[in-house]
Structure formats: C-alpha cells, structure tokens
Design a protein around this motif. Sequence first.
Motif, PDB file in Angstrom:
ATOM      1  N   ASN A 145       0.817  -1.214   0.000  1.00 48.31           N
ATOM      2  CA  ASN A 145       0.000   0.000   0.000  1.00 48.31           C
ATOM      3  C   ASN A 145       0.854   1.269   0.000  1.00 48.31           C
ATOM      4  OD1 ASN A 145      -1.976  -1.898   0.347  1.00 48.31           O
ATOM      5  ND2 ASN A 145      -2.968  -0.866   2.066  1.00 48.31           N
ATOM      6  N   LEU A 146       0.300   2.342  -0.510  1.00 45.90           N
ATOM      7  CA  LEU A 146       0.892   3.673  -0.350  1.00 45.90           C
ATOM      8  C   LEU A 146      -0.168   4.577   0.271  1.00 45.90           C
ATOM      9  CD1 LEU A 146       2.960   4.432  -3.605  1.00 45.90           C
ATOM     10  CD2 LEU A 146       3.851   4.044  -1.293  1.00 45.90           C
ATOM     11  N   LYS A 147       0.279   5.477   1.160  1.00 51.55           N
ATOM     12  CA  LYS A 147      -0.657   6.363   1.857  1.00 51.55           C
ATOM     13  C   LYS A 147      -0.271   7.820   1.659  1.00 51.55           C
ATOM     14  CE  LYS A 147      -0.436   4.725   6.185  1.00 51.55           C
ATOM     15  NZ  LYS A 147       0.134   3.382   6.227  1.00 51.55           N
ATOM     16  N   VAL A 148      -1.261   8.676   1.738  1.00 51.72           N
ATOM     17  CA  VAL A 148      -0.983  10.106   1.754  1.00 51.72           C
ATOM     18  C   VAL A 148      -0.108  10.384   2.982  1.00 51.72           C
ATOM     19  CG1 VAL A 148      -2.023  12.397   2.069  1.00 51.72           C
ATOM     20  CG2 VAL A 148      -3.094  10.738   0.523  1.00 51.72           C
ATOM     21  N   GLY A 149       0.951  11.170   2.799  1.00 52.08           N
ATOM     22  CA  GLY A 149       1.857  11.464   3.903  1.00 52.08           C
ATOM     23  C   GLY A 149       3.083  10.566   3.946  1.00 52.08           C
ATOM     24  N   ASP A 150       3.076   9.483   3.168  1.00 51.65           N
ATOM     25  CA  ASP A 150       4.246   8.595   3.146  1.00 51.65           C
ATOM     26  C   ASP A 150       5.475   9.345   2.626  1.00 51.65           C
ATOM     27  OD1 ASP A 150       3.091   6.307   4.140  1.00 51.65           O
ATOM     28  OD2 ASP A 150       2.721   5.377   2.176  1.00 51.65           O
ATOM     29  N   ASP A 151       6.619   9.094   3.276  1.00 47.95           N
ATOM     30  CA  ASP A 151       7.887   9.615   2.766  1.00 47.95           C
ATOM     31  C   ASP A 151       8.334   8.720   1.618  1.00 47.95           C
ATOM     32  OD1 ASP A 151       8.438  11.787   4.563  1.00 47.95           O
ATOM     33  OD2 ASP A 151       8.615  10.250   6.130  1.00 47.95           O
ATOM     34  N   VAL A 152       8.559   9.340   0.470  1.00 40.50           N
ATOM     35  CA  VAL A 152       8.942   8.530  -0.687  1.00 40.50           C
ATOM     36  C   VAL A 152      10.280   8.972  -1.270  1.00 40.50           C
ATOM     37  CG1 VAL A 152       6.604   7.836  -1.372  1.00 40.50           C
ATOM     38  CG2 VAL A 152       7.539  10.006  -2.210  1.00 40.50           C
ATOM     39  N   THR A 153      10.944   7.996  -1.913  1.00 38.16           N
ATOM     40  CA  THR A 153      12.178   8.265  -2.632  1.00 38.16           C
ATOM     41  C   THR A 153      11.912   8.004  -4.105  1.00 38.16           C
ATOM     42  OG1 THR A 153      13.549   7.673  -0.747  1.00 38.16           O
ATOM     43  CG2 THR A 153      14.582   7.505  -2.931  1.00 38.16           C
ATOM     44  N   ILE A 154      12.421   8.917  -4.936  1.00 36.26           N
ATOM     45  CA  ILE A 154      12.214   8.762  -6.376  1.00 36.26           C
ATOM     46  C   ILE A 154      13.508   8.250  -6.991  1.00 36.26           C
ATOM     47  CG2 ILE A 154      11.700   9.959  -8.539  1.00 36.26           C
ATOM     48  CD1 ILE A 154      10.492  11.592  -5.446  1.00 36.26           C
ATOM     49  N   LEU A 155      13.381   7.122  -7.714  1.00 38.70           N
ATOM     50  CA  LEU A 155      14.528   6.528  -8.377  1.00 38.70           C
ATOM     51  C   LEU A 155      14.454   6.861  -9.868  1.00 38.70           C
ATOM     52  CD1 LEU A 155      14.087   3.142  -6.538  1.00 38.70           C
ATOM     53  CD2 LEU A 155      15.767   4.916  -6.004  1.00 38.70           C
ATOM     54  N   PRO A 156      15.542   7.108 -10.550  1.00 37.32           N
ATOM     55  CA  PRO A 156      16.926   6.925 -10.114  1.00 37.32           C
ATOM     56  C   PRO A 156      17.552   8.129  -9.400  1.00 37.32           C
ATOM     57  CG  PRO A 156      16.873   7.522 -12.429  1.00 37.32           C
ATOM     58  CD  PRO A 156      15.455   7.478 -11.959  1.00 37.32           C
ATOM     59  N   SER A 157      16.853   9.246  -9.246  1.00 36.81           N
ATOM     60  CA  SER A 157      17.524  10.439  -8.718  1.00 36.81           C
ATOM     61  C   SER A 157      17.767  10.365  -7.206  1.00 36.81           C
ATOM     62  CB  SER A 157      16.689  11.684  -9.040  1.00 36.81           C
ATOM     63  OG  SER A 157      15.464  11.632  -8.336  1.00 36.81           O
ATOM     64  N   HIS A 209      16.048  -0.601 -10.952  1.00 35.20           N
ATOM     65  CA  HIS A 209      15.694  -0.637  -9.529  1.00 35.20           C
ATOM     66  C   HIS A 209      14.728  -1.788  -9.327  1.00 35.20           C
ATOM     67  CE1 HIS A 209      17.743   3.141  -9.691  1.00 35.20           C
ATOM     68  NE2 HIS A 209      16.967   3.439 -10.710  1.00 35.20           N
ATOM     69  N   PHE A 210      15.242  -2.903  -8.820  1.00 38.42           N
ATOM     70  CA  PHE A 210      14.500  -4.169  -8.906  1.00 38.42           C
ATOM     71  C   PHE A 210      14.466  -4.920  -7.584  1.00 38.42           C
ATOM     72  CE2 PHE A 210      18.216  -6.891  -8.648  1.00 38.42           C
ATOM     73  CZ  PHE A 210      19.245  -6.028  -9.020  1.00 38.42           C
ATOM     74  N   ASP A 211      13.585  -5.921  -7.546  1.00 34.30           N
ATOM     75  CA  ASP A 211      13.559  -6.912  -6.480  1.00 34.30           C
ATOM     76  C   ASP A 211      13.737  -8.283  -7.143  1.00 34.30           C
ATOM     77  OD1 ASP A 211      12.573  -5.292  -4.063  1.00 34.30           O
ATOM     78  OD2 ASP A 211      11.081  -4.793  -5.589  1.00 34.30           O
ATOM     79  N   VAL A 254      10.256 -12.358  -4.830  1.00 35.16           N
ATOM     80  CA  VAL A 254       9.770 -11.444  -3.801  1.00 35.16           C
ATOM     81  C   VAL A 254       8.706 -10.507  -4.361  1.00 35.16           C
ATOM     82  CG1 VAL A 254      10.420  -9.571  -2.236  1.00 35.16           C
ATOM     83  CG2 VAL A 254      11.949 -11.520  -2.550  1.00 35.16           C
ATOM     84  N   ASN A 255       8.927 -10.022  -5.574  1.00 35.72           N
ATOM     85  CA  ASN A 255       7.972  -9.110  -6.207  1.00 35.72           C
ATOM     86  C   ASN A 255       7.970  -9.383  -7.713  1.00 35.72           C
ATOM     87  OD1 ASN A 255       6.800  -6.822  -7.544  1.00 35.72           O
ATOM     88  ND2 ASN A 255       7.031  -5.659  -5.648  1.00 35.72           N
ATOM     89  N   LYS A 256       6.927 -10.076  -8.178  1.00 41.70           N
ATOM     90  CA  LYS A 256       6.889 -10.512  -9.583  1.00 41.70           C
ATOM     91  C   LYS A 256       7.034  -9.341 -10.551  1.00 41.70           C
ATOM     92  CE  LYS A 256       4.180 -14.748  -9.299  1.00 41.70           C
ATOM     93  NZ  LYS A 256       3.046 -15.500  -9.863  1.00 41.70           N
ATOM     94  N   ALA A 257       6.259  -8.272 -10.299  1.00 42.67           N
ATOM     95  CA  ALA A 257       6.250  -7.166 -11.255  1.00 42.67           C
ATOM     96  C   ALA A 257       7.607  -6.475 -11.295  1.00 42.67           C
ATOM     97  CB  ALA A 257       5.166  -6.159 -10.889  1.00 42.67           C
ATOM     98  N   ASN A 258       8.225  -6.311 -10.140  1.00 41.81           N
ATOM     99  CA  ASN A 258       9.497  -5.585 -10.112  1.00 41.81           C
ATOM    100  C   ASN A 258      10.695  -6.511 -10.262  1.00 41.81           C
ATOM    101  OD1 ASN A 258      10.650  -3.004 -10.040  1.00 41.81           O
ATOM    102  ND2 ASN A 258      11.332  -3.338  -7.925  1.00 41.81           N
ATOM    103  N   GLY A 259      10.412  -7.799 -10.516  1.00 39.05           N
ATOM    104  CA  GLY A 259      11.502  -8.748 -10.661  1.00 39.05           C
ATOM    105  C   GLY A 259      11.480  -9.441 -12.006  1.00 39.05           C
ATOM    106  N   SER A 260      10.692  -8.890 -12.958  1.00 37.15           N
ATOM    107  CA  SER A 260      10.647  -9.501 -14.279  1.00 37.15           C
ATOM    108  C   SER A 260      10.917  -8.445 -15.346  1.00 37.15           C
ATOM    109  CB  SER A 260       9.283 -10.158 -14.513  1.00 37.15           C
ATOM    110  OG  SER A 260       8.256  -9.224 -14.278  1.00 37.15           O
ATOM    111  N   PHE A 261      11.338  -8.895 -16.498  1.00 37.69           N
ATOM    112  CA  PHE A 261      11.576  -7.971 -17.621  1.00 37.69           C
ATOM    113  C   PHE A 261      11.428  -8.720 -18.931  1.00 37.69           C
ATOM    114  CE2 PHE A 261      15.778  -9.645 -16.370  1.00 37.69           C
ATOM    115  CZ  PHE A 261      16.245 -10.158 -17.588  1.00 37.69           C
ATOM    116  N   ILE A 262      11.338  -7.976 -20.015  1.00 33.41           N
ATOM    117  CA  ILE A 262      11.385  -8.594 -21.348  1.00 33.41           C
ATOM    118  C   ILE A 262      12.578  -8.015 -22.106  1.00 33.41           C
ATOM    119  CG2 ILE A 262       8.931  -9.164 -21.573  1.00 33.41           C
ATOM    120  CD1 ILE A 262       8.533  -6.589 -23.181  1.00 33.41           C
ATOM    121  N   LEU A 263      13.086  -8.788 -23.067  1.00 31.12           N
ATOM    122  CA  LEU A 263      14.142  -8.284 -23.943  1.00 31.12           C
ATOM    123  C   LEU A 263      13.533  -8.052 -25.319  1.00 31.12           C
ATOM    124  CD1 LEU A 263      17.128 -10.659 -23.062  1.00 31.12           C
ATOM    125  CD2 LEU A 263      16.675  -8.362 -22.164  1.00 31.12           C
TER     126      LEU A 263
END
Lengths: 299, 418
Positions: free
Chosen positions: B253-265, B387-389, B393-402
């Motif tokens: 989940n993400l909530k209003v007020g959450d401290d977030v980091t923006i990647l890659p910056s 920026h991956f897992d 652990v996390n299908k969406a952030n741990g897969s890619f296509i070539l």
Amino acid sequence: MSNLFIPNPKEVESIHILREVAAQFEKPVLLFSGGKDSITLVRLAQKAFYPSRIPFPLLHIDTGHNFPETIEFRDQLVAELGLELIVRNVQDSIDQGKVTEERGRYASRNTLQTTTLLDAIEEFKFDACIGGARRDEEKARAKERVFSVRDDFGQWDEKNQRPELFDMLNGQIEQGQNVRVFPISNWTELDVWEYIKTENIQIPSIYFAHKREVFFRDGMIWTANEHVFREEHEQVEEKMVRFRTVGDMTCTAAVLSEATSLEDVVNEIRASTISERGARIDDKRSEAAMEKRKKVGYF
Amino acid sequence: MENRKLIKIATAGSVDDGKSTLIGRLLYDTKSLTTDKLEAIEKTSKQRGFDYLDFSLATDGLVAEREQGITIDVAHIYFNTEKTNFIVADTPGHVEYTRNMVTGASTSQVAIILIDARKGVIEQTNRHFFISNLLRMGHVVVAINKMDLVDYDEDVFLKIREDFEALVEKSDFKSEQITFIPISALKGENIAKKSDLMPWYVGNTLLDHLEVLEPEDLQQSSLARFPVQYVVRPKTEAFHDFRGFAGKLYGGNLKVGDDVTILPSFTTSKIKSIQFFDQEYSEATPGSSITITLEDEVNISRGDMLVKSSEVPHSEKSISATICQVNNKPLRVGQKYTLQHGVNRVLAKVESISSKVHTDFSGEEASDQLGLNDIGKVNFRLSKPIHFDAYTVNKANGSFILIDEGSYDTVSVGFIEI
C-alpha cells in the motif's frame, strides 16, 4: 476524503493499457463507432488521464448506413467532453473507385470500411489505433494481443504475434507498421453492461427496447430501411426490439426485447443464451469469417 | 461492473490430454456456451461423425488449428459463476510451446496441469510443473483426466499423485499450494458435478475448488513499488499547476503522507494526494492504477519509480536472471537488447550464459546460446542501473522482457535473481 481505494481489476488493467498507448506512441487514435464498447473506452480514457483531457482524437469510419441515433449521440458526446473527432466516409472510398458497393440480398458496407480505415491511418500517420474489441466476442478474437502489430497493409499475422508477458507492453514498431490496441480485451459483454450501469454512462437509445419496422430473414431480425436490401415477399412488421451491437445497419440484427432500462438490459444479458456476435450477420458468412477479415486489416 | 472475485487460470497439457475438451466442458457446465455456439458445436461434431459433443471446438479458434486439430497459440476464454469471474489462458502443451505456457502463466494466478490417466506423469508434465514453479504460480491444480478410460480406478489416481509428489520434492514449490483432482472432461465427472463413479474421492469438484481457492499472491505481501507510466500535466486554468504521476501500484500500500524516494535520482518527497479519476483517496492497494501528487516539485519522468524511503529496492548495472527464450532468434553472449523492466527501458548486453537449465528437473548444462523455448541463467550488463527486487519477492518488479533491436520483437522474458 474517502479512504482506501479498492481497484476493479478489469478497469485498472484497461487504464494501464491506455496510459501505455499515450506514452509509447506518437500519434494514437481511438476508433469510435458510437457503440457501447467504444463509449466505454472513452470513459476509461477520461479516467486514465484526468484531470488532463484525453490526449488523442477519435476516428469514426462512417459507412453512411449508421443508425441516425448513433450519429446524434456521437456528436453530443464529442461536444460534451471537448474531444477532437475525425470522420472518414466509406462513400468517399466508393466515389474514388477504391471499393465497390456490394449488391444483392446480403449487401453490406461493413467489409468496405477496412479500406477507408487504412487510408485514414495513412493520411494521419496514426501509429496506434485503439479499438473496443473483446476476446470473448469471437474465437479469432480470443487469440488477439492487447498490442497487435499490423504491417503496412494492415494485415494481422496470427501465427507470428509477439508474446505478451505480465503487463509489460512492447509498442516498438518499424516505420510503416502500426499497432491495434485493445484495452478491454479481457472484458465480457456482461462486464461492459455492468460497468455502463455502475458508472451511469449514457449510450445511444437503440440499445434499449423500442418499436421499429423490421422484417425476418434467416431467423434474424433486420431493420426495414432504404439501406437494407429486402425481397418483396419479406413482410415488414412493427416489433419491440433493441440492438446488442450497433454496427452498420446492413449487418446488425435486432433482438426482440422489452428491456427499456439499463437494469433490464443487464438482466437480459445475464439470462441470454445467444452470443452478442450471434446477431452479427457478417460473422455468419462462414465459420472463419472474422479471422479472414482480421487478416486483411479489419478492426 | 460488479465486484466479483477474479481468478486467472493457465491450462497446460499435452496435445491429447483433452485440455480443450476440459475448457469446453467448463463453459458448458457453467452455462457459458450460448445457444448459437452450442449449435455450431453440435453441427461440426456431427459432420465429423462423433457420437458425442466435441467441446474442444469451443476454444480452438484459428483456421490453422482447426485444420491440424491442435491449439497453436494462447487463447483467452471467459466464464463466470455467481461469485467469481474466470479468465482462462489456454496454452498449448506441445513440446515446442514452452513459450506459450510461460506467456499464459505470466498473467495467471493458477495453473491447471492436465495428466492423461492412462499415461501418468510424462516428460511434458515435468515441464509444465517446472514452469509453474519458475513463475511461482499462486496455486497448481493437477487434473488427472480420462479417468473413464481407466475404470475410475483409485490406484491409478494414487500412483500418479505419488509420481507428481516426487517431482514437487525436486522443486521449492509449497506442496500445500497443490491440489489433485480425478476427472473425466468428456463425461463431465468431477467438473461441476461430483462423480458417483469415484466415491473414493472426497475432495471438491474442479469448479468448486476453483471457486473457493485463495491463490497465494506474492504481490500482496511485498513492498510498494510505483513505476511512473505517464506524467499528467493538464495545463488548464482549473488545474494550472497540477503535476500528477500516473501508474500502477505493485507490492504494497501507499498512503498520503508517506515519505517517498524517487529513483533513479534518489530525491525524496512526501505523498500529497492519491487520486483515481475525480476522487481522492488516503490510501491505495496493490494493483491500483492511480495518480499521485507530491508535496515538492520534483523532476520525474516516465520510467522513474516511487518507493517508500525506508524500502528502497536494489539498484544495479549488472543483473542475473533466469531467461526463457520466446523467439526463434537465439540469445548469445555479446548480444545487445532493449531491456524493458516494467515501463522502463535500458540497453542490456549479454555478459555470459551460466547454464542452460533442463526443464524436467534433471539439472543444467553449459551452453553458449539459448534457442526458442530454452530456459537458462544469464548475466547482463546494463547501460543504466535498474531498480528491482528478486522475482520470487515481487513478480512485477523482478521480471523484464528483452526486445530485439532490429525487429523490435519481444524475444525473451527474464526473472531476476539475487
């Protein structure tokens, strides 16, 4: 402020696809027929980019044999949402001698649309055409990709489709190719109707039961109208009917119905035992009808 | 749309296991086959001289397939019961079609592996389970079909279950996520109706099982990842300064007020609002397509990723992954591709191929290339960090296509390992 956002899985998938189109292509267009599926697409696009306006125009390929209620509805919707509408006419393709009008009992302009569409794609250099086709409509559509690459001639090569993995969409294409995009691929007819009801989306009046002059042929109900070929012996009667799809008048059959509200329509679809395309005369031509038309660039 | 539960299923079976018949049967038993389709099936069955209804005709869509009598691509089929919507990705089980099963399974939560009761666990079965394990399916149903041809014999069922369990031992798949059901798709035994001919089976019918199933969902139990798909800048009078970041939320989940980091910056900010269309929400759950605004003016473009500042993923220019080759063009050392990780694209070069993996659990071998349908372990060097897992652990952030740089075809799918 309301609290936890609980997504409707099919809606968010469609929105994800529409955003990918806007991000990956230079000149997308939404193919708008005035039918419930393309109207649903407009609502989804509104949601995808809110508070921005929908970042692509609508393209209507007008066969000249549309139900007037649909055209009226189209113009109203475009005005209300401040959308850009492009209309290209099959009549022009006929006048230019690019296609020949069909004759006889089953004459229809439905297949002629393909030429007009391909010309419009070339004229405006559209690289992505968003359509409201669904995989549940027809067997050949069941194998359609969300991003479906077409060659310069608009042809679909069903044996050589790009695999689509997870929700990653690959919209990279060569010069001259374009992509047909189907954001509501995974919706069923009932999903669309339930969505229209929940969202309270306006649709053309011909979707609701009304009195109409019709005649019966091959077990189907045809509109009695100057555009539709009718034999002398085919008797015109007035019946309470509605339409489940709103294609060209010459290839869209009506169904007997008393459903005058959205609620009634949803209940009718739930109980229905005839498929939506079962009322499409164009699909009846042969078992492989749709697949053949798709291969040459049909929607 | 009414909020019914949605279950996505991939089917796997060999050419003659009766997979299309099973799907046709599910459609028939849930009254999803409309009169016109049923009539078409009756007509064609009769033309072909069958004394039964060939339900496989309900799904075999394309002309080429009808000619050959086998399914050659992934087809999607829809049906629903009172409480649940189902989407079936019908994937062919033919030897060469690993690609199709991987594709179908990638969008599904549940795999149904069909086994012919007469043949038992065969090489194909190994492959199907191998892929189910590789893709970390939420649940596997082993449907032992054609029980009518083995006199509904319990011993046949038990022997197959035992053989399959031996396979599971070789994997790291959780055995509690596997269910065995004896069926006859042709006769409709244990599909929607409990079979009187197999009183020894006390479990649910296939359809009941699919309805009550709660597939394990990796996405719901990991960390929030929000890849930015599209920057919404209306530039209208009413929304003059509006800058929203549209995307789909994965993992948590993400909530209003959450401290977030923006990647890659690696710049940081706080979530100011979470919006869906004209509504604002205080919190969003995974799977939501939403628009987020931030407290600070931060430079963000498509492909960047928002994460909670306390939960940053791995950022690397070198990655290792299990690759499945889904195109005729082989993957070789030194080759360059466009790597698409979610909605982000970078350039990737194949540094080395560690091994080609046998898809029947019999180990791996050295190889200098991966051909169509091969699965192997590959190391890549990237033009920019992603920026991956780990996939597990996390299908969406741990897969890619070539993507091939010449033809732009999707040639491989990768599952990132750590």
